[in-house]
Structures are given as structure tokens and as C-alpha cells.
Design a protein around this motif. Structure first.
Motif, mmCIF file in Angstrom:
data_model
loop_
_atom_site.group_PDB
_atom_site.id
_atom_site.type_symbol
_atom_site.label_atom_id
_atom_site.label_comp_id
_atom_site.label_asym_id
_atom_site.label_seq_id
_atom_site.Cartn_x
_atom_site.Cartn_y
_atom_site.Cartn_z
ATOM 1 N N VAL A 83 0.451 2.020 11.599
ATOM 2 C CA VAL A 83 -0.138 1.180 10.889
ATOM 3 C C VAL A 83 -0.640 0.223 11.933
ATOM 4 O O VAL A 83 -0.162 -0.360 12.684
ATOM 5 C CB VAL A 83 0.868 0.198 10.036
ATOM 6 N N LYS A 84 -1.835 -0.006 11.850
ATOM 7 C CA LYS A 84 -2.835 -0.827 12.764
ATOM 8 C C LYS A 84 -3.345 -1.985 12.141
ATOM 9 O O LYS A 84 -3.952 -1.742 11.140
ATOM 10 C CB LYS A 84 -3.835 -0.169 13.657
ATOM 11 N N ILE A 85 -2.964 -3.126 12.569
ATOM 12 C CA ILE A 85 -3.824 -4.220 11.776
ATOM 13 C C ILE A 85 -4.746 -4.971 13.074
ATOM 14 O O ILE A 85 -4.192 -5.536 14.139
ATOM 15 C CB ILE A 85 -2.856 -5.394 11.332
ATOM 16 N N GLY A 86 -5.949 -5.350 12.917
ATOM 17 C CA GLY A 86 -6.896 -5.882 13.590
ATOM 18 C C GLY A 86 -7.982 -6.172 13.106
ATOM 19 O O GLY A 86 -8.098 -6.787 11.785
ATOM 20 N N THR A 87 -9.110 -6.056 13.872
ATOM 21 C CA THR A 87 -10.433 -6.469 13.309
ATOM 22 C C THR A 87 -11.535 -5.287 13.427
ATOM 23 O O THR A 87 -10.865 -4.295 13.888
ATOM 24 C CB THR A 87 -11.015 -7.359 14.521
ATOM 25 N N THR A 88 -12.676 -5.299 13.021
ATOM 26 C CA THR A 88 -13.592 -4.378 12.920
ATOM 27 C C THR A 88 -13.665 -3.796 14.402
ATOM 28 O O THR A 88 -13.881 -2.915 14.664
ATOM 29 C CB THR A 88 -14.819 -4.726 12.494
ATOM 30 N N VAL A 141 -5.766 -0.254 9.441
ATOM 31 C CA VAL A 141 -6.040 1.372 9.566
ATOM 32 C C VAL A 141 -4.357 1.862 9.466
ATOM 33 O O VAL A 141 -3.619 1.837 10.213
ATOM 34 C CB VAL A 141 -6.530 1.735 10.791
ATOM 35 N N PHE A 142 -4.466 2.920 8.394
ATOM 36 C CA PHE A 142 -3.156 3.672 8.219
ATOM 37 C C PHE A 142 -3.468 5.080 8.918
ATOM 38 O O PHE A 142 -4.128 5.797 8.296
ATOM 39 C CB PHE A 142 -2.890 3.906 6.812
ATOM 40 N N ALA A 143 -3.162 5.278 10.221
ATOM 41 C CA ALA A 143 -3.560 6.402 10.955
ATOM 42 C C ALA A 143 -2.579 7.608 10.493
ATOM 43 O O ALA A 143 -1.490 7.519 10.013
ATOM 44 C CB ALA A 143 -3.461 6.209 12.365
ATOM 45 N N LYS A 144 -3.473 8.779 10.331
ATOM 46 C CA LYS A 144 -2.861 10.057 9.955
ATOM 47 C C LYS A 144 -1.742 10.616 10.788
ATOM 48 O O LYS A 144 -1.694 10.219 11.921
ATOM 49 C CB LYS A 144 -3.965 11.092 9.574
ATOM 50 N N THR A 158 -8.415 -0.070 5.012
ATOM 51 C CA THR A 158 -8.470 -1.115 3.934
ATOM 52 C C THR A 158 -8.392 -2.475 4.797
ATOM 53 O O THR A 158 -8.458 -2.329 5.970
ATOM 54 C CB THR A 158 -7.565 -0.935 2.784
ATOM 55 N N SER A 159 -8.432 -3.703 3.819
ATOM 56 C CA SER A 159 -8.476 -4.899 4.451
ATOM 57 C C SER A 159 -7.933 -5.987 3.523
ATOM 58 O O SER A 159 -7.819 -5.520 2.279
ATOM 59 C CB SER A 159 -9.955 -5.370 4.955
ATOM 60 N N PHE A 163 0.768 -1.314 -0.092
ATOM 61 C CA PHE A 163 0.146 -0.111 0.143
ATOM 62 C C PHE A 163 0.830 1.078 0.091
ATOM 63 O O PHE A 163 1.964 1.194 0.728
ATOM 64 C CB PHE A 163 -1.031 0.161 1.239
ATOM 65 N N THR A 164 0.588 2.373 -0.599
ATOM 66 C CA THR A 164 1.320 3.575 -0.791
ATOM 67 C C THR A 164 -0.113 4.578 -0.041
ATOM 68 O O THR A 164 -0.923 4.467 -0.688
ATOM 69 C CB THR A 164 1.531 3.993 -2.165
#
Length: 126
Positions: free
Chosen positions: A55-60, A103-106, A26-27, A14-15
């Protein structure tokens, strides 16, 4: 289950412009019936990061359940890897047949924040 011989190794790329006004979500989903293991998250800055970004990776229900990788302040061309950051990989094991949320946090400086990076997430599927 052993994690030495994956059936599939996938890299999701991802960019992302972390200087935008909102987080970018995204997912991805692994091959049917296979459990995943996050091997690495790599981020390469192509623009200065003024402050923050994640960069966060998880669930809804918990967007950082598997990883919470802080980008911090970066110069353009800086490279970070999650395995070198204590606590970035929280639970590397991803459940089978489940959509994994990213989630790519700002960045944290609001409208004046900058930061663009190429991210890759490498997952082995067993």
C-alpha cells in the motif's frame, strides 16, 4: 501546528484484489484548507497473500512519498497495521488542498499470485 486536536478524522476504506495483473490506483482529498496526518493504515487479509503486495500513499510524482506499507505473505484473516512496521509511514503529514494518490501494488508472483484485503487509511485533518 499541533496535531493533538483534529477538526476532522476520516477513514478511507478499500477492498482490493492484489492478485490481479496490474496495480490498482485511486486517490482521496481532504477537506478544503486542512492539512492531514496519517494516523494508521490497517490491512485485513480475506484471502491468502502468496507474496508481496504494497500500500503506497503519495503524489503523482512519487507514489510512496507518504507511506510504503509492505503486506508480505499473509494467511486469510491476518491483520497488519502500518504503525507496527518500521519505515511504513515515511512522512505522515499531507498537504492541504492536494489530491493524495494511493497505489495498491499487486503481489509479486505474477499470474499465480493471490491476495485480497480490506484496507483502511485513517487521517486526521487540521
Amino acid at each position: 501546528m499541533g496535531y493533538a486536536n483534529p477538526k476532522v478524522r476520516a477513514t478511507y476504506g478499500f477492498t482490493i484484489d492484489h492478485g490481479v495483473a496490474a496495480d490498482v490506483a485511486t486517490s482521496f482529498k481532504g477537506p478544503k484548507g486542512l492539512t492531514g496526518k496519517i494516523r494508521e493504515i490497517t490491512s485485513v487479509a480475506s484471502e491468502v497473500f502468496t507474496a508481496g503486495g504494497l500500500v503506497k500513499i503519495g503524489t503523482t510524482g512519487d507514489d510512496g512519498a507518504y507511506a510504503n506499507f509492505a503486506l508480505g505473505t499473509l494467511a486469510a484473516t491476518d491483520t497488519l497495521v502500518a504503525t507496527a512496521q518500521s519505515g511504513a509511514l515515511i512522512d505522515e503529514v499531507l498537504p492541504a488542498d492536494t489530491q493524495i494518490e494511493i497505489v495498491f501494488a499487486k503481489v509479486t508472483l505474477g499470474a499465480s499470485g493471490t491476495g485480497i484485503a480490506d484496507h483502511s487509511i485513517t487521517v486526521d485533518w487540521f
